[in-house]
Structures are given as structure tokens and as C-alpha cells.
Design an enzyme around this catalytic site. Structure first.
Site, short mmCIF file in Angstrom:
data_model
loop_
_atom_site.label_atom_id
_atom_site.label_comp_id
_atom_site.label_asym_id
_atom_site.label_seq_id
_atom_site.Cartn_x
_atom_site.Cartn_y
_atom_site.Cartn_z
N CYS A 13 -21.89 -48.14 66.94
CA CYS A 13 -21.28 -47.12 66.97
C CYS A 13 -21.92 -46.20 66.03
O CYS A 13 -22.34 -46.64 64.79
CB CYS A 13 -19.67 -47.53 66.82
SG CYS A 13 -18.75 -45.88 66.53
N ASP A 409 -49.24 -16.72 70.85
CA ASP A 409 -50.66 -16.40 70.62
C ASP A 409 -51.37 -15.92 71.98
O ASP A 409 -50.87 -16.36 72.95
CB ASP A 409 -51.42 -17.75 70.18
CG ASP A 409 -52.81 -17.95 70.02
OD1 ASP A 409 -53.51 -16.64 69.36
OD2 ASP A 409 -53.60 -18.79 70.31
#
Length: 717
Positions: A13, A409
Site C-alpha cells: 500500500c 529548436d
């Protein structure tokens, strides 16, 4: 020293993960922790002394911890191990045991409601309820007792106290039902969480375990991929999956690359092209030279990167964990106050007050709240990976929704990244024989390795003319002799040096250069004969990608080292309104800072090397077209495995969806808790109702988180 891997059987858990994290905080020397709750494992990156101290700290808080056994790779990742097979076997046995426990709990409830209130029936009910609790609660009690002994209030401690308390005050049928329902809910929840955590690991099965390998005598032999050496030649027939990363040496085919890049349309491959393990050969037979070991294939590295990302904690998850550490003790204190003060202040009978307090303890279980965030984040990471988007952790998945600008770019991101002949034309002094001029230009271009010359050679008809006496003209072009005539193929400067420029030619050259094209001219002693324009072309998807970003309220900006005229020309074609040229790496860094100050959080796309300063400054660094490259995977926060610019907008959309689901889950978990808190104080809620609410909340948040996996297949190109 590399990180060591351990198995923690009781760590099933997210709240237990948080407990272990807290226990390890005082240990000095730990460089990194990698939790994988789905497989109950922990990676500890630390020197030997610190690792030993960490193991001792974990055992000190009541958790068993064992070294993880060594694993041999049978395909691009670990095959089934004895540990995983044992886990599946235990899960099957556990379900049978829990169903038996539930049946006994129902029987105990039935005796309580319908059987006569006599000692034999009471005794039978008590024994049946005790058996149900023992079947379902052994693991819960073991972990709960360990937590209480170390002063921790986790979910197992709360359930242990609640069930034992209910049994003691005579509510044994309800205690049995609570324990059975809780244990079944835990099992269902664990399986649902496993589905999210294993969504990406299913890709492992896509890579074959065997490869057909060429032997020294030319025959083909089937071998396990783990035994295939680098540079070996493997054969891939039509319909088969590529067994290992490599480069095609013989044959041509179309390859379905969806498992790696998310592309839905097969990509044509021929000699010299890279192929990836797990992709599908759709047509011709290929011979492939192996370039990476099976355990280091692109697919294996994708899975490994996502697994590492699953171990990181998103900001919302950290917030929920902090909230749970306050919420659980607060409700526990409230339960004690109800039990102790209810009879004095409100006149409740003692057993009624204690029962209400026990209901509050069940409601105090924070599992639905704590599990709501990791399941959602892991589902988002897996959904992105299935689409060819590798996000390097929950923090980046959450941050992407905040992006206000994206610095793009030019080369390889907006454009194809390689020059191509876009047009050529005869000049007035070239004569009328265009085919002959084309062959002359092709003959000269074919003897140069310059990218512009290669683009011209590839774009013209095959060379059918013999040329001799080749010589390179440094920085200007190439010269050769054909049929006794000297020809040159070179740039604007070469023609000027030869005194062969005219005002008309200058105007033509200027028009091409303003359009972002590189121009080469073919000339003889009589003058220029033809003009060839080469350009890095815009990808077909770039305009759509720019439009999608703008529709999301994200400002796309192009940053390039090319001249401003080229930048403006590419920007017009891609639909960009902001293009900045003539930028050195430090200029790109300054541009990112300017965008962050003026617009807000900014992402940067680049190759992870030349643009390193800008990538480091950006809030999120994105590597484009990084399939098969280690450097890009390491450098970027988000890796787009193909070079489709649209995936950036897709990442922003996924981040926004994930954020919405995260807060839906938090509201759902806390809302249900709040309702039952009020009902418990009013006396309208029972313990088994509280367990049903907790179980229902857990399953609801898990199911809501798993919605992110829907439709997470390859994107249509």
C-alpha cells in the site's frame, strides 16, 4: 556501486511506502530510493554501510526485507521470475481463503439475525466469526501489531484495533464481516493497482525470446536473444517481430514502430536504417545487424525509464501523504474522545460510545485517499509511454499543464533536419539542353560529401556522365572536367569570385536566400548555367502542432542559430509568429529566461547536447526523435520517441487530464469520508457500512485513475 534491489513482502500500500520513507529519512548516505509497490520492491542507491543501515531501519519498524534474486534476461526485460510466479500463486490462494472467510462471516451474521438467542447458537456464531477473522485477518493483525509496537497508526493498526474492539464488546458477527470485506477490498485494490503499474511492462511480451541468427557457413539457427552477440546478423521475416535493436543490412520493408514510437503508420526501412526490438516487420524479409544487447534495447530502456518514473513522487502525492499523516491521528483522537467522553457529555451507553468510536476507526483508514494519487500518476505515465512519449516522473507530468511557452529548436523539430533539393532552374546562358545540364550537375555533386551537394545529387537524375580531374574548392564548391570543358558547382561567393554575377542573378539569389534556401550554381567559363536551391523542409505535421499549442494557450517560439531570414521563412511556413535567429547557445539560454519572466513556465526542445544550457534552464526539457539514443533519454525530462512535434501538445493535454483526475479522486475520497464521519457520530453508520464505503472509495478512485489508460494507443499520423 550500483543500487541494490530488495523485496518487502508486506509493502502493498502507498501508505506503507510512506512509512518506510519516513523511517529512512534519518539514514545518512542514501543517494536515491526507488519504490515499486506493485512488485513490493525497493531500490536503494547508497554505499554499503548506508544500505545496511537502511535495511536495519526498515526491519526496526516491523517490515521484513530480503535481497532481490538475480534475474536473467530472456527478452528485452526480465522474464517471469520465481518471485512473480510465487506472487501469482499466493494471490490465487489468497482469493480462495478470503472467499471462505466471507462465507463464514455471512454465516455468522445469519446466526446472529435468525438463530435463537441460546448459548449453543451463540457459541457456534462466535466460533464461526472467529474462524472468519482468522482466515482473513492474520496478515492484517501481523502488520497492525508491528505498527502499534512502533507507535505508528497505519491502516492495518486501525483495522486491527477496530475488529478486536468489536469482537470484545460482543459485535463478533460484524467484526468478522468487517475483516472479510476489508481483506477482499485490499486484494481487489492491489490487483487494480497492478494493472496500472504493469500497463507499460506488457510491452516486454512484444519482443521475441528467440532470434534467427546467421552462422559462419551462411545457415540460420534459432537462438535465445540473450545469447545473441553484438554485430551478429539476425533475420526477420514478414509478420515477425524484430528481436533486437539493429541496423538493416539487406532487404527493405515497412516496419510498424507503434510499440516504441507510437506511430500508427508503418515506416519504410532499407539498408542503413535502424530498427527496434518489438516492432513488427509487415512485408519483406530483412537482415539486421545487432547493435544492442537484448537487455539494453530501446524498448527495455523505455520500460526501465517508466519504472523509475513510477518510483518518483508527484507534488500532489507528496501533499496527500502529508495530509494523511495529520488526518489519521486526528480521527484516531476523535474516536478516543467519542469513546471516553460520549457517555459523560451526551449520555450515551458505554457500549454505544465504544461502537461509534470503532466505526470512526474504520472511517479513519486513509487508503482510498493515499492510493488515489499514485494510481493516477502511474496511469498517466503509462498512457504517455504507449503513445511514444516518455515522461521522466510524476513531477514533470504534473508540471506540463502549467507550461505557457514552448521554445522550439528549428532543425529536426520543426523541420526534417536534413537538406533537400526543393527546386532547380536553367539560367539564360545555360542553353536549351536541360537534361544534359542536369547530368553534369549530378556528376559534380555526387563527388562531394558536403550536405548541400548530397542533397543536389539525391534530388537529380542518376549520373550518366563520366567526369574527371575533380578538385575541391575549399568553402566554395567543386570543380571537374567533362568532355574537355571545365565546370564548377559552388556557392554565391564562388560565382562572385569568378566575376560571373549580374544584377539579375543577384536579385534571383537574394529572393531564394530570403526564403531560407541555400543556393548552388553550375557554371562554365561562359557563365552560370543553372541554379539549384536546397532547403531544410518543414515537417508536414509542424503547422498542425503549432496550431494545437496555440489552441491550448501555449505560445510556441522558434529559437535557431540560422540567420534571421531563414528563421522567418521557416516560421511563415509553419505558422509561427515568433522566430528568433542568429542565436548562440548562450543566446538561447537568455531567450528561455526572457520567456519565463514574460510569459511563465517554459519548455525547451533540443537534442540534449548543444542546447544543454537552455534545456537546464527550462522548466521542462523535451528531446525530440530520441528513439535509440541514450543521451537524449538521460538529458530530457520528456522524451518524444519519434520526431512528431504534435506530441508536445498531447503531453500538455494529458497533464491537464491527469491533474483533473487527481483532484477528482481526492475530492471523492475525502467526500465519502466526511459523509460517513457525520453518519457515524449520528449513529446511522455501522462498521460494515464503513468498510463498504472505504472499499467503494478505493475502487472508485482506482477506476477513475485507470481512465487515463483508455485510448492510449498509437496516434494517427
Amino acid at each position: 556501486m550500483r543500487a541494490q534491489r530488495f523485496r518487502i513482502p508486506a509493502m502493498d500500500c502507498a501508505s506503507e511506502e510512506s512509512e518506510i520513507r519516513r523511517a529512512l529519512e534519518p539514514v545518512t548516505g542514501i543517494r536515491g530510493l526507488g519504490f515499486r509497490v506493485g512488485e513490493r520492491s525497493l531500490h536503494i542507491d547508497a554505499p554499503a554501510e548506508a544500505t545496511q543501515a537502511a535495511v536495519a531501519a526498515i526491519r526496526n519498524i516491523g517490515f521484513e526485507i530480503h535481497a532481490w534474486p538475480e534475474i536473467s534476461y530472456q527478452r528485452t526485460g526480465p522474464a517471469k521470475t520465481p518471485q512473480s510466479e510465487l506472487h501469482q500463486h499466493d494471490a490465487a490462494d489468497g482469493l480462495t481463503r478470503l472467499l471462505a472467510s466471507l462465507a463464514l462471516a455471512v454465516a455468522a451474521e445469519g446466526l446472529s439475525f435468525f438463530a435463537p438467542d441460546t448459548l449453543p447458537f451463540k457459541t457456534a456464531g462466535l466460533v464461526i466469526a472467529g474462524a472468519a477473522i482468522a482466515l482473513a485477518g492474520f496478515g492484517v493483525f501481523k502488520k497492525g501489531l508491528a505498527a502499534l509496537l512502533h507507535g505508528r497508526l497505519n491502516i492495518n493498526a486501525l483495522m486491527s484495533v477496530a475488529v478486536i474492539g468489536a469482537f470484545v464488546i460482543g459485535q463478533w458477527p460484524e467484526a468478522a464481516m468487517v475483516m472479510a470485506l476489508y481483506a477482499i477490498a485490499e486484494l481487489i485494490e492491489a490487483r487494480a493497482v497492478d494493472r496500472a503499474r504493469n500497463a507499460i511492462s506488457g510491452l516486454l511480451a512484444m519482443a521475441p525470446e528467440q532470434a534467427s541468427v546467421r552462422q559462419a557457413d551462411g545457415t540460420w539457427v534459432q537462438q535465445p536473444v540473450a545469447a545473441v552477440a553484438l554485430d551478429a546478423i539476425v533475420r526477420v521475416r514478414p509478420g515477425e517481430r524484430v528481436p533486437m535493436d539493429g541496423v538493416v543490412t539487406e532487404g527493405s520493408s515497412a516496419i510498424d514502430q507503434a510499440p516504441v514510437t507510437g506511430e500508427s503508420i508503418p515506416v519504410d526501412k532499407g539498408p542503413g536504417d535502424a530498427v527496434f526490438a518489438g516492432t513488427i516487420n509487415t512485408s519483406g524479409t530483412l537482415a539486421v545487424r545487432v547493435t544492442a544487447a537484448a537487455s539494453n534495447s530501446t524498448l527495455a530502456r523505455i520500460i526501465h525509464a517508466v519504472e523509475q518514473a513510477q518510483g518518483s513522487r508527484a507534488p500532489t502525492q507528496r501533499f496527500v501523504d502529508r495530509f494523511a499523516t495529520i488526518y489519521t491521528p486526528a480521527v484516531f483522537v476523535l474516536a478516543l474522545a467519542v469513546a471516553a467522553l460520549g457517555p459523560w457529555l451526551l449520555g450515551w451507553p458505554w457500549l454505544t460510545a465504544i461502537y461509534k468510536a470503532l466505526v470512526l476507526l474504520v472511517i479513519a483508514c486513509p487508503c482510498a485517499l493515499v492510493i488515489s494519487t499514485p494510481v493516477t500518476v502511474v496511469s498517466g505515465l503509462a498512457a504517455a509511454a504507449r503513445r511514444g512519449i516518455l515522461i521522466k516522473g510524476g513531477v514533470h507530468l504534473e508540471q506540463a499543464r502549467l507550461i505557457k511557452a514552448v521554445a522550439l529548436d528549428k532543425t529536426g523539430t520543426i523541420t526534417e533536419g536534413k537538406p533537400r533539393l526543393v527546386s532547380w532552374s536553367m539560367l539564360p546562358s545555360g542553353g536549351a539542353d536541360g537534361a544534359h545540364i542536369e547530368h553534369i550537375a549530378a556528376a559534380l555533386a555526387a563527388h562531394s560529401d558536403h550536405p548541400v551537394s548530397r542533397a543536389i545529387a539525391d534530388g537529380l537524375k542518376p549520373n550518366r556522365i563520366d567526369a574527371k580531374n575533380f578538385s575541391a574548392l575549399a568553402g566554395r564548391g567543386i570543380e571537374a572536367e567533362i568532355d574537355g570543358t571545365a565546370y564548377v558547382l559552388g556557392n554565391h561567393r564562388l560565382i562572385e569570385d569568378r566575376g560571373q554575377c549580374s544584377p539579375e542573378l543577384e536579385a534571383t539569389l537574394r529572393a531564394h536566400e530570403d526564403a531560407g534556401r541555400t543556393v548552388s550554381l553550375l557554371a562554365s567559363k561562359d557563365g552560370p548555367l543553372a541554379l539549384f536551391a536546397v532547403a531544410d523542409t518543414v515537417k508536414p505535421s509542424s503547422r498542425q502542432a503549432v496550431a494545437e499549442l496555440e489552441a491550448l494557450g501555449v505560445r510556441p517560439v522558434m529559437l535557431t542559430g540560422d540567420n534571421q531570414a531563414t528563421a522567418d521563412a521557416i516560421a511563415r511556413e509553419a505558422g509561427l509568429s515568433d522566430a528568433r535567429g542568429n542565436l548562440l547557445p548562450e543566446d538561447k539560454l537568455a531567450a528561455i529566461r526572457t520567456l519565463q519572466a514574460a510569459v511563465g513556465p517554459t519548455a525547451m526542445t533540443g537534442d540534449g547536447i548543444n542546447d544543454a544550457p537552455a534545456l537546464a534552464q527550462a522548466d521542462i526539457g523535451v528531446a525530440m526523435g530520441a528513439a535509440g539514443t541514450d543521451i537524449a533519454m538521460e538529458a530530457a525530462d520528456v522524451v518524444v520517441m519519434n520526431d512528431d512535434l504534435r506530441r508536445i501538445a498531447e503531453t500538455v493535454r494529458l497533464s491537464r487530464r491527469t491533474h483533473a483526475v487527481l483532484w477528482q479522486n481526492i475530492a471523492l475520497a475525502l467526500g465519502i469520508k466526511a459523509v460517513f464521519l457525520v453518519l457515524a457520530l449520528l449513529g446511522s453508520a455501522t462498521m460494515w457500512m464503513a468498510v463498504f464505503a472505504d472499499m467503494g472509495a478505493s475502487l472508485l478512485v482506482v477506476g477513475n485513475g485507470l481512465r487515463l489508460l483508455r485510448g492510449a494507443g498509437p496516434r494517427e499520423a
